[in-house]
Design an enzyme around this catalytic site. Structure first.
Site, short mmCIF file in Angstrom:
data_model
loop_
_atom_site.label_atom_id
_atom_site.label_comp_id
_atom_site.label_asym_id
_atom_site.label_seq_id
_atom_site.Cartn_x
_atom_site.Cartn_y
_atom_site.Cartn_z
N GLU A 128 0.48 -8.73 15.26
CA GLU A 128 1.62 -10.60 13.65
C GLU A 128 2.92 -10.99 14.93
O GLU A 128 2.79 -11.81 14.62
CB GLU A 128 1.64 -9.64 12.79
CG GLU A 128 0.49 -8.91 12.25
CD GLU A 128 1.47 -8.26 10.56
OE1 GLU A 128 2.74 -8.35 10.46
OE2 GLU A 128 0.12 -8.15 9.85
N ASN A 158 -2.34 3.36 -1.01
CA ASN A 158 -2.40 1.41 -0.99
C ASN A 158 -4.04 1.92 -0.59
O ASN A 158 -4.70 1.89 0.31
CB ASN A 158 -1.67 0.90 0.05
CG ASN A 158 -2.76 -0.88 0.04
OD1 ASN A 158 -3.04 -1.63 -0.26
ND2 ASN A 158 -1.96 -0.83 1.51
N TYR A 193 11.30 2.34 4.56
CA TYR A 193 10.91 2.11 3.04
C TYR A 193 12.08 2.06 1.77
O TYR A 193 11.62 2.34 0.64
CB TYR A 193 10.34 4.19 3.12
CG TYR A 193 9.32 4.56 3.77
CD1 TYR A 193 7.91 4.26 2.85
CD2 TYR A 193 8.93 4.38 4.99
CE1 TYR A 193 6.78 5.26 3.39
CE2 TYR A 193 8.31 4.93 5.59
CZ TYR A 193 7.01 4.56 5.31
OH TYR A 193 6.02 5.26 5.70
N CYS A 218 1.05 -2.27 4.34
CA CYS A 218 1.52 -1.33 4.14
C CYS A 218 1.66 -0.97 5.80
O CYS A 218 3.21 0.22 6.78
CB CYS A 218 0.59 0.16 3.54
SG CYS A 218 -0.74 0.06 4.00
N HIS A 219 0.85 -1.53 6.58
CA HIS A 219 1.18 -1.10 8.41
C HIS A 219 3.16 -1.97 8.63
O HIS A 219 3.31 -1.68 9.51
CB HIS A 219 0.25 -1.95 9.34
CG HIS A 219 0.37 -3.38 8.90
ND1 HIS A 219 -0.63 -3.87 7.90
CD2 HIS A 219 0.43 -4.67 9.75
CE1 HIS A 219 -0.36 -5.17 7.98
NE2 HIS A 219 0.27 -5.56 9.37
#
Length: 172
Positions: A166, A131, A108, A139-140
């Site tokens: 990912e 979001n 953040y 945002c993950h």
């Protein structure tokens, strides 16, 4: 997109169901799993009050195909257009999230620094929580300063699954 048509549809990833909505400028909504059509409708009517909502599988097919390839580990980049609509601060945060490469994370405070507002860490968190376009606005990929997996509207299990997905994806 005000005064125009916003198309919507659903798609599944395993046991998770998502609602998607897009207008002329691109995808404007991708729900958290477990959300319902009413949540989508409330958000869309607030942001696009004069638009007509129309269910249309075919209009959302390109997004569904791209997301399916992502979920299947066949692609890393989600390249179809999105229509980001929030406050100027939220939009700055959401665009910063889009700069985090797949397979990587940011804190953040790193996002706050990136938008040149280093004291706005809590406000960054609030913007991330608002979001409306999950996964496309990733945002993950945001984690706590100490590296821990913290807050995600889709749930920590989904955040863990997306980050794991990912980390195994080929670069495309």
């Amino acid at each position: 997109m005000d005064g125009s048509i916003i198309f919507w549809s659903t798609m599944n990833w395993g046991t998770r169901t998502f609602y998607l909505a897009a207008g002329k400028k691109g995808l404007c909504y991708l729900s958290t799993p477990g959300a319902d059509s009413k949540e989508m409708e409330i958000w869309l009517r607030r942001k696009y009050p004069n638009s007509q909502l129309v269910e249309n599988e075919e209009a959302l097919k390109p997004y569904k195909d791209e997301l399916e390839a992502y979920f299947n580990g066949e692609r890393m980049a989600l390249n179809l257009p999105v229509a980001i609509k929030g406050t100027p601060f939220q939009e700055a945060v959401w665009y910063a999230l889009r700069d985090i490469p797949a397979g990587e994370t940011a804190s953040y405070s790193e996002i706050a620094n990136q938008i040149q507002n280093p004291k706005a860490v809590r406000a960054v968190g609030a913007a991330i929580g608002a979001n409306p376009i999950l996964i496309y606005v990733p945002c993950h990929r945001v984690i706590g300063k100490n590296g821990s997996l913290v807050g995600f509207r889709g749930g920590i299990d989904m955040k863990t699954d997306l980050l794991a997905l990912e980390s195994k994806l080929p670069v495309k």
